[in-house]
Design a protein around this motif. Structure first.
Motif, PDB file in Angstrom:
ATOM      1  N   CYS A  22      15.045  15.233  -8.263  1.00  0.00           N
ATOM      2  CA  CYS A  22      14.918  13.809  -7.930  1.00  0.00           C
ATOM      3  C   CYS A  22      13.454  13.386  -7.950  1.00  0.00           C
ATOM      4  CB  CYS A  22      15.526  13.532  -6.552  1.00  0.00           C
ATOM      5  SG  CYS A  22      17.326  13.530  -6.515  1.00  0.00           S
ATOM      6  N   LEU A  23      12.577  14.212  -7.404  1.00  0.00           N
ATOM      7  CA  LEU A  23      11.149  13.905  -7.409  1.00  0.00           C
ATOM      8  C   LEU A  23      10.613  13.812  -8.836  1.00  0.00           C
ATOM      9  CD1 LEU A  23      10.096  16.214  -4.464  1.00  0.00           C
ATOM     10  CD2 LEU A  23       9.711  13.748  -4.533  1.00  0.00           C
ATOM     11  N   ARG A  24      11.019  14.745  -9.692  1.00  0.00           N
ATOM     12  CA  ARG A  24      10.538  14.731 -11.075  1.00  0.00           C
ATOM     13  C   ARG A  24      11.022  13.493 -11.822  1.00  0.00           C
ATOM     14  NH1 ARG A  24      10.825  20.657 -10.732  1.00  0.00           N
ATOM     15  NH2 ARG A  24      13.094  20.574 -10.973  1.00  0.00           N
ATOM     16  N   VAL A  25      12.294  13.143 -11.642  1.00  0.00           N
ATOM     17  CA  VAL A  25      12.836  11.980 -12.341  1.00  0.00           C
ATOM     18  C   VAL A  25      12.181  10.696 -11.843  1.00  0.00           C
ATOM     19  CG1 VAL A  25      14.912  10.590 -12.712  1.00  0.00           C
ATOM     20  CG2 VAL A  25      15.035  13.086 -12.887  1.00  0.00           C
ATOM     21  N   ALA A  26      12.049  10.553 -10.526  1.00  0.00           N
ATOM     22  CA  ALA A  26      11.414   9.352  -9.975  1.00  0.00           C
ATOM     23  C   ALA A  26       9.972   9.242 -10.456  1.00  0.00           C
ATOM     24  CB  ALA A  26      11.471   9.372  -8.449  1.00  0.00           C
ATOM     25  N   ALA A  27       9.271  10.371 -10.484  1.00  0.00           N
ATOM     26  CA  ALA A  27       7.878  10.364 -10.928  1.00  0.00           C
ATOM     27  C   ALA A  27       7.764   9.953 -12.391  1.00  0.00           C
ATOM     28  CB  ALA A  27       7.264  11.745 -10.715  1.00  0.00           C
ATOM     29  N   GLU A  28       8.638  10.498 -13.230  1.00  0.00           N
ATOM     30  CA  GLU A  28       8.598  10.169 -14.657  1.00  0.00           C
ATOM     31  C   GLU A  28       8.938   8.699 -14.897  1.00  0.00           C
ATOM     32  OE1 GLU A  28      11.060  11.119 -18.787  1.00  0.00           O
ATOM     33  OE2 GLU A  28      11.418  12.350 -16.990  1.00  0.00           O
ATOM     34  N   LYS A  29      10.027   8.244 -14.290  1.00  0.00           N
ATOM     35  CA  LYS A  29      10.464   6.861 -14.512  1.00  0.00           C
ATOM     36  C   LYS A  29       9.535   5.852 -13.839  1.00  0.00           C
ATOM     37  CE  LYS A  29      14.191   8.215 -16.674  1.00  0.00           C
ATOM     38  NZ  LYS A  29      14.369   8.019 -18.144  1.00  0.00           N
ATOM     39  N   GLY A  30       8.876   6.274 -12.765  1.00  0.00           N
ATOM     40  CA  GLY A  30       8.009   5.363 -12.033  1.00  0.00           C
ATOM     41  C   GLY A  30       6.551   5.414 -12.438  1.00  0.00           C
ATOM     42  N   GLY A  31       6.217   6.226 -13.434  1.00  0.00           N
ATOM     43  CA  GLY A  31       4.831   6.315 -13.890  1.00  0.00           C
ATOM     44  C   GLY A  31       3.898   6.933 -12.883  1.00  0.00           C
ATOM     45  N   TYR A  32       4.436   7.810 -12.036  1.00  0.00           N
ATOM     46  CA  TYR A  32       3.597   8.429 -11.012  1.00  0.00           C
ATOM     47  C   TYR A  32       2.493   9.275 -11.663  1.00  0.00           C
ATOM     48  CZ  TYR A  32       2.093  11.138  -7.018  1.00  0.00           C
ATOM     49  OH  TYR A  32       1.323  11.722  -6.033  1.00  0.00           O
ATOM     50  N   GLY A  33       1.314   9.160 -11.137  1.00  0.00           N
ATOM     51  CA  GLY A  33       0.178   9.907 -11.655  1.00  0.00           C
ATOM     52  C   GLY A  33      -0.707   9.109 -12.584  1.00  0.00           C
ATOM     53  N   GLU A  34      -0.226   7.969 -13.060  1.00  0.00           N
ATOM     54  CA  GLU A  34      -1.058   7.115 -13.901  1.00  0.00           C
ATOM     55  C   GLU A  34      -2.161   6.467 -13.062  1.00  0.00           C
ATOM     56  OE1 GLU A  34       1.507   4.256 -15.663  1.00  0.00           O
ATOM     57  OE2 GLU A  34       2.702   5.734 -16.779  1.00  0.00           O
ATOM     58  N   LYS A  35      -3.303   6.266 -13.653  1.00  0.00           N
ATOM     59  CA  LYS A  35      -4.420   5.651 -12.938  1.00  0.00           C
ATOM     60  C   LYS A  35      -4.095   4.189 -12.655  1.00  0.00           C
ATOM     61  CE  LYS A  35      -9.418   4.930 -13.135  1.00  0.00           C
ATOM     62  NZ  LYS A  35      -9.607   5.463 -11.781  1.00  0.00           N
ATOM     63  N   MET A  36      -4.329   3.777 -11.400  1.00  0.00           N
ATOM     64  CA  MET A  36      -4.007   2.414 -10.971  1.00  0.00           C
ATOM     65  C   MET A  36      -5.273   1.573 -10.858  1.00  0.00           C
ATOM     66  SD  MET A  36      -0.694   2.448 -10.547  1.00  0.00           S
ATOM     67  CE  MET A  36      -0.232   1.134  -9.422  1.00  0.00           C
ATOM     68  N   PRO A  37      -5.195   0.270 -11.134  1.00  0.00           N
ATOM     69  CA  PRO A  37      -6.356  -0.615 -10.966  1.00  0.00           C
ATOM     70  C   PRO A  37      -6.768  -0.691  -9.498  1.00  0.00           C
ATOM     71  CG  PRO A  37      -4.614  -1.670 -12.262  1.00  0.00           C
ATOM     72  CD  PRO A  37      -4.028  -0.444 -11.668  1.00  0.00           C
ATOM     73  N   ALA A  38      -7.963  -1.197  -9.266  1.00  0.00           N
ATOM     74  CA  ALA A  38      -8.460  -1.344  -7.903  1.00  0.00           C
ATOM     75  C   ALA A  38      -7.510  -2.229  -7.097  1.00  0.00           C
ATOM     76  CB  ALA A  38      -9.856  -1.955  -7.917  1.00  0.00           C
ATOM     77  N   GLY A  39      -7.258  -1.837  -5.840  1.00  0.00           N
ATOM     78  CA  GLY A  39      -6.392  -2.610  -4.968  1.00  0.00           C
ATOM     79  C   GLY A  39      -4.919  -2.347  -5.157  1.00  0.00           C
ATOM     80  N   ARG A  40      -4.598  -1.443  -6.066  1.00  0.00           N
ATOM     81  CA  ARG A  40      -3.195  -1.100  -6.287  1.00  0.00           C
ATOM     82  C   ARG A  40      -2.996   0.388  -6.073  1.00  0.00           C
ATOM     83  NH1 ARG A  40      -1.034  -3.459 -11.835  1.00  0.00           N
ATOM     84  NH2 ARG A  40       0.890  -2.593 -10.930  1.00  0.00           N
ATOM     85  N   GLY A  41      -1.796   0.750  -5.633  1.00  0.00           N
ATOM     86  CA  GLY A  41      -1.510   2.156  -5.373  1.00  0.00           C
ATOM     87  C   GLY A  41      -0.062   2.487  -5.675  1.00  0.00           C
ATOM     88  N   ARG A  42       0.184   3.781  -5.839  1.00  0.00           N
ATOM     89  CA  ARG A  42       1.530   4.262  -6.151  1.00  0.00           C
ATOM     90  C   ARG A  42       1.761   5.532  -5.347  1.00  0.00           C
ATOM     91  NH1 ARG A  42       2.205   4.141 -12.213  1.00  0.00           N
ATOM     92  NH2 ARG A  42       2.856   1.978 -11.808  1.00  0.00           N
ATOM     93  N   GLY A  43       2.815   5.532  -4.536  1.00  0.00           N
ATOM     94  CA  GLY A  43       3.102   6.690  -3.688  1.00  0.00           C
ATOM     95  C   GLY A  43       4.482   7.243  -3.947  1.00  0.00           C
ATOM     96  N   ILE A  44       4.681   8.495  -3.537  1.00  0.00           N
ATOM     97  CA  ILE A  44       5.953   9.172  -3.783  1.00  0.00           C
ATOM     98  C   ILE A  44       6.405   9.883  -2.514  1.00  0.00           C
ATOM     99  CG2 ILE A  44       4.946  11.360  -4.585  1.00  0.00           C
ATOM    100  CD1 ILE A  44       7.208  11.410  -6.729  1.00  0.00           C
ATOM    101  N   ALA A  45       7.715   9.995  -2.356  1.00  0.00           N
ATOM    102  CA  ALA A  45       8.300  10.737  -1.245  1.00  0.00           C
ATOM    103  C   ALA A  45       9.746  11.047  -1.591  1.00  0.00           C
ATOM    104  CB  ALA A  45       8.225   9.945   0.061  1.00  0.00           C
ATOM    105  N   GLY A  46      10.296  12.070  -0.973  1.00  0.00           N
ATOM    106  CA  GLY A  46      11.698  12.428  -1.192  1.00  0.00           C
ATOM    107  C   GLY A  46      12.279  13.061   0.053  1.00  0.00           C
TER     108      GLY A  46
END
Length: 751
Positions: free
Chosen positions: A589-613
């Protein structure tokens, strides 16, 4: 539909002569798990608990009466799908009706289920009925084919049932289910359970279906508890003591009795400071010929309240109490290896403390109940998650035999665990008995917020140690909270932890030296189950702490989680949702969410992306949350991407709906919601001081990615909520560098 009592195999089939319907009882395996090798349960299929009665009507429609109260989780759609799949009928011909509470006195004199366990909670509905309703459909199909075989004079093996019709292809003969129903009702059921379809032949299960009653709800045609009426019915509202375990010093009801339409003022005794909550608070019911008159009468009551034993309690004093408790030694509830030595010798150590407040259920429909107490018995019409609990509480309050109490559950306008308690049912029954008339008791929004059974508040202290090779070698989770179990009859305080800490939760079984420690805090605030109970609290702290550890170690948070979870395997899990937990399914589930959600991509200033399971009640869910922030402390969640594994999926639409519900409920709660206490009472009075999330604040994009692996199905009502708060907190850290260790979040972004 009135269903017959089932005693044995010959009794499992009944013919409803008046309606010409084939009526079948479905075995319900809510207490029996399939064996690990997939072989049949040793319990004979026709002798297990039964329920979910099915009627095949002469007009070609099919009706199912199911035991689970519907509160938005979609069981009035998903359960009929199970039946229709095996029965081979068009799904648009299937409808459902709510089964009233059915209990009976057993041979030992104790009350027992007449057909099946009845109630909605813990995401039990789908796993509890998955086999039983399919068996009912398969049995009905088998009997209909047998009836057609006799009518056509051909072997049953040459017949095919599909879309509500039995056909003999060679001769071209055919007959509809409605035409065969009466004849099928007279056929002896087979000695063995009919074979169920393999998943490869499913044509309905796993396909997206619209909610059966969606149109009725949207058009205002659906009937909820608050809509119930009876001839001669009176209305009641209550003035309850606002202080925890407080009482009335003096009461002047003279002005209230003069209000036009007011019939009577009835005192309701409180539970006392230690007893179980049959009712939650001492109070006075104003009974009138209209709701408006009852409310006017309540405003005219003059009551001076005694603040009671918790007059000094406040949110801040409770928080201080929890902090002081954590300075001492608590109750050890899991102790593997030698935590103290491992932590002392660790190359790297991490510590963090988290806080979560009391929160309210705040269902859209406030509590209500129509009670009619007569010399012949009691009738209760109410939106309750546990109709059996309503029966017990009325019997205790009135001293009436449970066989004389009729409970009619209605559709619930939200439950979330609040309606597992039936205090409002007891109140209504007591009022009806006092005035000798049917009474509909209605709570206002203020009543609901100030007299809820709140999600327990608590302080969590976590520590972790890593060796020089980067292996997690020590872990402790210490929790000081006011347990929801504190008023359970005959339950010692030493067992209160069981509702607050789940010893088998990740990462307890993934480290050799682990200690879980509980501190029982004292509070007068009523507590109870709140959607996904302790998982909502513990997922926030554990998943947030893992991100803190990863940041401290310079390790990617997703990589750390996957490394700790390891390979797919089955681990013992003794809490609700067991008996096994497979970390490989959570990792996927973590791998699929990360892949589909673009986790790990560099985010612009003031934006963030977090993960949990998290693993919740037998299901697995991971989420990636995107946030945008600004210099003024503004925050907006722009996207949530989730991956969910609940085994075999019945209705993908239902899964997506429940995931979105959990996301929005979790986001609303994490951002702004807290029940505040001052002077031994709740100060929140309405939605102006308990601000639920508005539509404009909801994520514009919520993606649900379903991993359907054919495993035994789990429910979905609670799985989507636990990962949201930690994924959000982790995204906020990436966007702002600010760690969120306390809920709610909103006010912290400006500090």
């Amino acid at each position: 539909m009135n269903a017959p009592v089932i005693h044995n195999r010959r009794d499992i089939l009944r013919y409803a002569a008046a309606g010409g319907a084939l009526v079948i009882a479905a075995p319900i395996a809510s207490r029996v798990r399939a064996q690990r090798d997939g072989s049949p349960s040793p319990t004979p299929w026709f002798e297990g608990p039964v329920g979910g009665f099915v009627a095949i009507n002469p007009d070609e429609t099919v009706t199912i009466a199911f035991p689970n109260p519907e509160m938005g989780q979609g069981v009035d759609t998903s359960l009929p799908m199970l039946l229709a799949e095996e029965l081979e009928v068009d799904f648009d011909r299937v409808s459902t009706v709510q089964m009233p509470l059915e209990i009976m006195r057993g041979e030992d004199g104790e009350m027992t289920w007449k057909y099946a366990p009845q109630g909605s909670g813990g995401s039990y509905s789908i796993p509890g009925h998955y086999e039983g309703l399919r068996q009912a459909g398969a049995l009905a199909r088998t009997l209909l084919i047998s009836a057609a075989a006799a009518q056509f004079g051909v072997p049953a093996s040459e017949l095919v049932a599909a879309r509500g019709v039995v056909r003999h292809e060679a001769s071209g003969k055919k007959a509809s289910y409605g035409e065969l129903a009466a004849a099928a009702a007279s056929i002896e059921p087979p000695a063995e359970a009919p074979a169920l379809k393999p998943q490869s032949e499913f044509r309905l299960i796993g396909t997206p279906q619209k909610m059966k009653n969606a149109r009725a709800i949207v058009m205002g045609e659906a009937t909820f508890g608050i809509d119930a009426e009876k001839p001669g019915m009176l209305y009641a509202v209550m003035s309850r003591c606002p202080y925890f375990d407080g009482t009335a010093k003096s009461v002047d009801d003279s002005a209230a009795r003069k209000v036009s339409g007011v019939v009577d003022i009835v005192k309701i005794e409180g539970p006392g400071p230690t007893g179980p909550y049959d009712v939650q608070a001492e109070g006075y019911a104003v009974v009138a010929t209209s709701l408006w008159a009852a409310m006017k009468g309540r405003r005219a009551l003059q009551i001076e309240w005694d603040a009671g034993p918790h007059a000094e309690e406040s949110s801040e004093s409770f928080k201080r109490q929890c902090a002081e408790l954590l300075e001492g030694t608590g109750q050890i509830v899991r102790d593997d290896g030698d935590f103290d030595a491992a932590f002392a010798n660790a190359a790297e150590t991490y510590e963090a403390t988290y806080w979560q407040p009391y929160v309210s259920h705040a269902p859209l429909e406030p509590q209500n109940c129509l009670a009619d107490v007569t010399e012949d018995g009691v009738e209760i019409i109410a939106p309750t998650q546990m109709p059996s609990g309503a029966s017990r509480i009325v019997a205790a309050a009135l001293g009436v035999d449970r066989e004389k109490i009729k409970i009619l559950p209605t559709r619930l306008g939200g439950g979330f665990g609040r309606r597992l308690s039936n205090d409002y049912v007891a109140e209504a029954a007591l009022i009806s008995k006092a005035v000798k008339a049917p009474v509909k008791l209605i709570w206002t929004r203020d009543d609901d917020l100030q007299h809820d059974f709140y999600r327990p508040s608590g302080m969590h202290q976590l520590k972790a140690g890593f060796d020089a090779d980067g292996n997690l070698v020590a872990w402790t989770h210490r929790l000081a909270s006011a347990s929801k179990y504190y008023r359970r009859p005959n339950l010692p305080e030493s067992d209160y932890w069981q509702a607050e800490l789940y010893p088998d939760d990740f990462p307890s079984q993934f480290v050799n030296n682990v200690r879980l420690e509980y501190f029982s805090a004292q509070s007068g605030a009523p507590r109870g189950s709140w959607r996904a109970p302790a998982h909502t609290a513990n997922a926030f702290v554990v998943q947030s702490f893992l991100d803190e550890i990863a940041e401290g170690r310079g390790e990617d948070p997703l990589a750390l989680r996957l490394r700790l979870l390891g390979e797919a395997r089955e681990l013992p899990y003794e809490q609700h949702g067991g008996p096994v937990f497979n970390p490989g399914r959570l990792a996927e589930c973590l791998r699929v969410a990360a892949e589909k959600g673009g986790y790990g991509e560099k985010m612009p200033a003031g934006r963030g992306r977090g993960i949990a399971g998290h693993f919740t009640f037998g299901g697995y869910c991971a989420q990636v949350v995107d946030v945008e922030t600004d210099d003024q402390g503004g925050l907006r969640v722009t996207k949530v991407v989730a991956a969910v594994d609940i085994g075999t999926v019945i209705n993908p639409n239902g899964v997506a709906a429940q995931l979105e519900s959990g996301v929005n409920d979790g986001l609303s709660t994490a951002l702004r919601l807290a029940i505040n206490i001052d002077g031994g009472r709740v100060t929140n009075a309405n939605f102006d001081t308990y601000q639920l999330m508005k539509i404009a604040d909801a994520p514009p994009v919520v993606e649900t990615h379903i991993i359907d692996n054919g495993e035994t199905p789990s429910g979905m009502g609670e799985m989507g909520l636990p990962p949201l708060a930690p994924a959000l907190a982790n995204a906020i850290f990436e966007a702002t560098g600010k760690r969120i260790r306390s809920l709610p979040i909103a006010d912290q972004l400006n500090s």
